[in-house]
Scaffold this active site. Structure first.
Site, mmCIF file in Angstrom:
data_model
loop_
_atom_site.group_PDB
_atom_site.id
_atom_site.type_symbol
_atom_site.label_atom_id
_atom_site.label_comp_id
_atom_site.label_asym_id
_atom_site.label_seq_id
_atom_site.Cartn_x
_atom_site.Cartn_y
_atom_site.Cartn_z
ATOM 1 N N ASP A 1 0.848 -1.190 0.000
ATOM 2 C CA ASP A 1 0.000 0.000 0.000
ATOM 3 C C ASP A 1 0.890 1.249 0.000
ATOM 4 O O ASP A 1 1.879 1.329 0.729
ATOM 5 C CB ASP A 1 -0.914 0.002 1.233
ATOM 6 C CG ASP A 1 -2.041 1.009 1.117
ATOM 7 O OD1 ASP A 1 -3.210 0.597 1.059
ATOM 8 O OD2 ASP A 1 -1.745 2.228 1.087
ATOM 9 N N VAL B 1 -10.838 3.215 -3.812
ATOM 10 C CA VAL B 1 -10.477 2.643 -5.115
ATOM 11 C C VAL B 1 -11.483 1.534 -5.414
ATOM 12 O O VAL B 1 -11.589 0.560 -4.650
ATOM 13 C CB VAL B 1 -9.036 2.085 -5.114
ATOM 14 C CG1 VAL B 1 -8.707 1.504 -6.490
ATOM 15 C CG2 VAL B 1 -8.032 3.178 -4.734
ATOM 16 N N ASN C 1 -12.991 -2.743 2.605
ATOM 17 C CA ASN C 1 -13.894 -1.598 2.662
ATOM 18 C C ASN C 1 -14.840 -1.684 1.480
ATOM 19 O O ASN C 1 -14.394 -1.751 0.326
ATOM 20 C CB ASN C 1 -13.090 -0.295 2.621
ATOM 21 C CG ASN C 1 -12.203 -0.120 3.843
ATOM 22 O OD1 ASN C 1 -12.570 -0.508 4.947
ATOM 23 N ND2 ASN C 1 -11.016 0.447 3.651
ATOM 24 N N HIS D 1 -7.114 -5.488 2.274
ATOM 25 C CA HIS D 1 -5.968 -4.956 3.002
ATOM 26 C C HIS D 1 -5.437 -6.061 3.921
ATOM 27 O O HIS D 1 -6.210 -6.655 4.686
ATOM 28 C CB HIS D 1 -6.381 -3.774 3.891
ATOM 29 C CG HIS D 1 -6.883 -2.569 3.156
ATOM 30 N ND1 HIS D 1 -6.083 -1.469 2.923
ATOM 31 C CD2 HIS D 1 -8.098 -2.279 2.627
ATOM 32 C CE1 HIS D 1 -6.797 -0.535 2.281
ATOM 33 N NE2 HIS D 1 -8.017 -1.006 2.092
ATOM 34 N N HIS E 1 -10.401 -5.035 -3.193
ATOM 35 C CA HIS E 1 -9.079 -5.304 -2.633
ATOM 36 C C HIS E 1 -9.204 -5.685 -1.167
ATOM 37 O O HIS E 1 -10.086 -5.203 -0.452
ATOM 38 C CB HIS E 1 -8.138 -4.099 -2.784
ATOM 39 C CG HIS E 1 -8.711 -2.798 -2.327
ATOM 40 N ND1 HIS E 1 -9.620 -2.080 -3.074
ATOM 41 C CD2 HIS E 1 -8.513 -2.080 -1.193
ATOM 42 C CE1 HIS E 1 -9.947 -0.975 -2.423
ATOM 43 N NE2 HIS E 1 -9.295 -0.957 -1.274
HETATM 44 P P1 DGP Z 1 -9.636 1.757 0.243
HETATM 45 O O1 DGP Z 1 -9.781 2.959 1.088
HETATM 46 O O2 DGP Z 1 -10.097 0.486 0.980
HETATM 47 O O3 DGP Z 1 -10.263 1.905 -1.117
HETATM 48 O O4 DGP Z 1 -8.067 1.545 0.050
HETATM 49 C C1 DGP Z 1 -7.360 2.010 -1.054
HETATM 50 C C2 DGP Z 1 -5.916 1.902 -0.715
HETATM 51 O O5 DGP Z 1 -5.178 2.017 -1.918
HETATM 52 C C3 DGP Z 1 -5.375 2.980 0.207
HETATM 53 O O6 DGP Z 1 -4.906 2.377 1.416
HETATM 54 C C4 DGP Z 1 -4.226 3.620 -0.529
HETATM 55 C C5 DGP Z 1 -3.962 2.644 -1.649
HETATM 56 N N1 DGP Z 1 -3.535 3.250 -2.898
HETATM 57 C C6 DGP Z 1 -4.167 4.225 -3.580
HETATM 58 N N2 DGP Z 1 -3.508 4.515 -4.714
HETATM 59 C C7 DGP Z 1 -2.432 3.679 -4.740
HETATM 60 C C8 DGP Z 1 -1.359 3.509 -5.662
HETATM 61 O O7 DGP Z 1 -1.262 4.163 -6.704
HETATM 62 N N3 DGP Z 1 -0.421 2.577 -5.356
HETATM 63 C C9 DGP Z 1 -0.510 1.813 -4.206
HETATM 64 N N4 DGP Z 1 0.464 0.921 -4.000
HETATM 65 N N5 DGP Z 1 -1.511 1.945 -3.320
HETATM 66 C C10 DGP Z 1 -2.452 2.873 -3.589
#
Ligand code: DGP
Length: 113
Positions: free
Chosen positions: A30, A95, A86, A101, A99
Protein backbone atom coordinates in the site's frame (compact mmCIF):
# COMPACT_ATOMS: atom_id res chain seq x y z
CA UNK A 1 -16.60 -0.83 -14.30
CA UNK A 2 -14.51 2.28 -14.95
CA UNK A 3 -10.73 2.13 -15.10
CA UNK A 4 -8.95 2.42 -11.77
CA UNK A 5 -5.45 2.95 -10.44
CA UNK A 6 -5.33 -0.75 -9.60
CA UNK A 7 -6.18 -1.71 -13.20
CA UNK A 8 -3.23 0.44 -14.24
CA UNK A 9 -1.03 -1.45 -11.76
CA UNK A 10 -2.24 -4.76 -13.20
CA UNK A 11 -1.33 -3.53 -16.69
CA UNK A 12 2.04 -2.28 -15.36
CA UNK A 13 1.21 1.24 -16.50
CA UNK A 14 2.16 2.60 -13.10
CA UNK A 15 4.74 1.08 -10.74
CA UNK A 16 3.97 -0.85 -7.59
CA UNK A 17 6.01 -2.87 -5.12
CA UNK A 18 4.58 -6.27 -6.04
CA UNK A 19 4.98 -9.03 -3.46
CA UNK A 20 2.83 -11.81 -4.97
CA UNK A 21 1.29 -12.67 -8.31
CA UNK A 22 -0.53 -15.62 -9.84
CA UNK A 23 -3.01 -16.21 -12.63
CA UNK A 24 -5.93 -14.85 -10.58
CA UNK A 25 -4.57 -12.10 -8.35
CA UNK A 26 -1.86 -9.59 -7.58
CA UNK A 27 -0.55 -8.19 -4.28
CA UNK A 28 1.51 -5.06 -3.70
CA UNK A 29 2.49 -2.72 -0.88
CA UNK A 30 0.00 0.00 0.00
CA UNK A 31 1.33 3.45 -0.94
CA UNK A 32 0.01 4.82 2.37
CA UNK A 33 0.78 2.09 4.91
CA UNK A 34 -1.27 1.97 8.10
CA UNK A 35 0.95 -0.66 9.69
CA UNK A 36 4.54 -1.89 9.27
CA UNK A 37 3.12 -4.51 6.90
CA UNK A 38 0.29 -3.23 4.69
CA UNK A 39 -0.33 -5.17 1.50
CA UNK A 40 -3.20 -4.85 -0.93
CA UNK A 41 -4.43 -8.07 -2.55
CA UNK A 42 -6.59 -7.68 -5.64
CA UNK A 43 -8.22 -10.03 -8.12
CA UNK A 44 -7.19 -9.50 -11.74
CA UNK A 45 -10.90 -9.63 -12.52
CA UNK A 46 -12.28 -6.09 -12.26
CA UNK A 47 -14.90 -6.46 -9.53
CA UNK A 48 -15.63 -2.94 -8.22
CA UNK A 49 -16.53 -3.95 -4.68
CA UNK A 50 -17.39 -7.03 -2.68
CA UNK A 51 -21.11 -6.29 -2.97
CA UNK A 52 -20.77 -6.70 -6.75
CA UNK A 53 -19.31 -10.21 -6.51
CA UNK A 54 -21.60 -13.07 -7.54
CA UNK A 55 -21.75 -16.79 -6.96
CA UNK A 56 -19.54 -17.11 -10.05
CA UNK A 57 -16.78 -15.50 -8.01
CA UNK A 58 -16.97 -17.99 -5.14
CA UNK A 59 -13.78 -19.85 -6.01
CA UNK A 60 -11.93 -16.61 -6.70
CA UNK A 61 -12.93 -15.14 -3.33
CA UNK A 62 -11.84 -18.31 -1.56
CA UNK A 63 -8.55 -18.20 -3.43
CA UNK A 64 -7.98 -14.63 -2.26
CA UNK A 65 -8.43 -15.67 1.38
CA UNK A 66 -5.89 -18.46 1.07
CA UNK A 67 -3.43 -16.21 -0.76
CA UNK A 68 -3.89 -13.55 1.95
CA UNK A 69 -2.92 -16.14 4.55
CA UNK A 70 0.16 -17.10 2.53
CA UNK A 71 1.21 -13.48 2.07
CA UNK A 72 0.83 -12.83 5.79
CA UNK A 73 3.06 -15.81 6.53
CA UNK A 74 5.60 -14.78 3.90
CA UNK A 75 5.69 -11.26 5.36
CA UNK A 76 6.42 -12.64 8.84
CA UNK A 77 3.04 -11.72 10.36
CA UNK A 78 1.39 -15.13 10.10
CA UNK A 79 0.55 -15.24 13.81
CA UNK A 80 -1.23 -11.87 14.01
CA UNK A 81 -2.69 -10.07 11.04
CA UNK A 82 -5.92 -8.36 9.99
CA UNK A 83 -7.78 -8.51 6.68
CA UNK A 84 -9.97 -5.53 5.80
CA UNK A 85 -12.37 -5.06 2.90
CA UNK A 86 -13.89 -1.60 2.66
CA UNK A 87 -17.13 -1.82 0.69
CA UNK A 88 -18.56 1.44 -0.60
CA UNK A 89 -17.85 5.10 -0.01
CA UNK A 90 -19.61 4.98 3.36
CA UNK A 91 -17.05 2.40 4.46
CA UNK A 92 -14.12 4.52 3.23
CA UNK A 93 -13.56 2.61 -0.01
CA UNK A 94 -11.65 4.95 -2.32
CA UNK A 95 -10.48 2.64 -5.11
CA UNK A 96 -13.31 0.79 -6.80
CA UNK A 97 -11.48 -2.39 -7.65
CA UNK A 98 -12.05 -5.02 -4.97
CA UNK A 99 -9.08 -5.30 -2.63
CA UNK A 100 -8.18 -6.93 0.64
CA UNK A 101 -5.97 -4.96 3.00
CA UNK A 102 -3.49 -7.25 4.79
CA UNK A 103 -2.25 -5.47 7.91
CA UNK A 104 0.19 -6.48 10.60
CA UNK A 105 3.49 -5.91 12.31
CA UNK A 106 2.02 -3.87 15.17
CA UNK A 107 -0.59 -4.36 17.85
CA UNK A 108 -4.02 -4.32 16.20
CA UNK A 109 -6.67 -3.09 18.59
CA UNK A 110 -10.40 -3.70 18.46
CA UNK A 111 -12.82 -2.15 17.54
CA UNK A 112 -11.01 -0.91 14.42
CA UNK A 113 -12.87 2.43 14.19
P1 DGP B 1 -9.64 1.76 0.24
O1 DGP B 1 -9.78 2.96 1.09
O2 DGP B 1 -10.10 0.49 0.98
O3 DGP B 1 -10.26 1.91 -1.12
O4 DGP B 1 -8.07 1.55 0.05
C1 DGP B 1 -7.36 2.01 -1.05
C2 DGP B 1 -5.92 1.90 -0.71
O5 DGP B 1 -5.18 2.02 -1.92
C3 DGP B 1 -5.37 2.98 0.21
O6 DGP B 1 -4.91 2.38 1.42
C4 DGP B 1 -4.23 3.62 -0.53
C5 DGP B 1 -3.96 2.64 -1.65
N1 DGP B 1 -3.53 3.25 -2.90
C6 DGP B 1 -4.17 4.22 -3.58
N2 DGP B 1 -3.51 4.52 -4.71
C7 DGP B 1 -2.43 3.68 -4.74
C8 DGP B 1 -1.36 3.51 -5.66
O7 DGP B 1 -1.26 4.16 -6.70
N3 DGP B 1 -0.42 2.58 -5.36
C9 DGP B 1 -0.51 1.81 -4.21
N4 DGP B 1 0.46 0.92 -4.00
N5 DGP B 1 -1.51 1.95 -3.32
C10 DGP B 1 -2.45 2.87 -3.59
Amino acid sequence: MSDTIFAKIIRREIPADIVYEDEQCLAFKDVSPQAPVHILLIPLKPIAKLADATSEDQALLGHLMLVARKIAADQGIGDAFRLVVNNGEGASQTVFHLHIHILGGRSLSWPPG
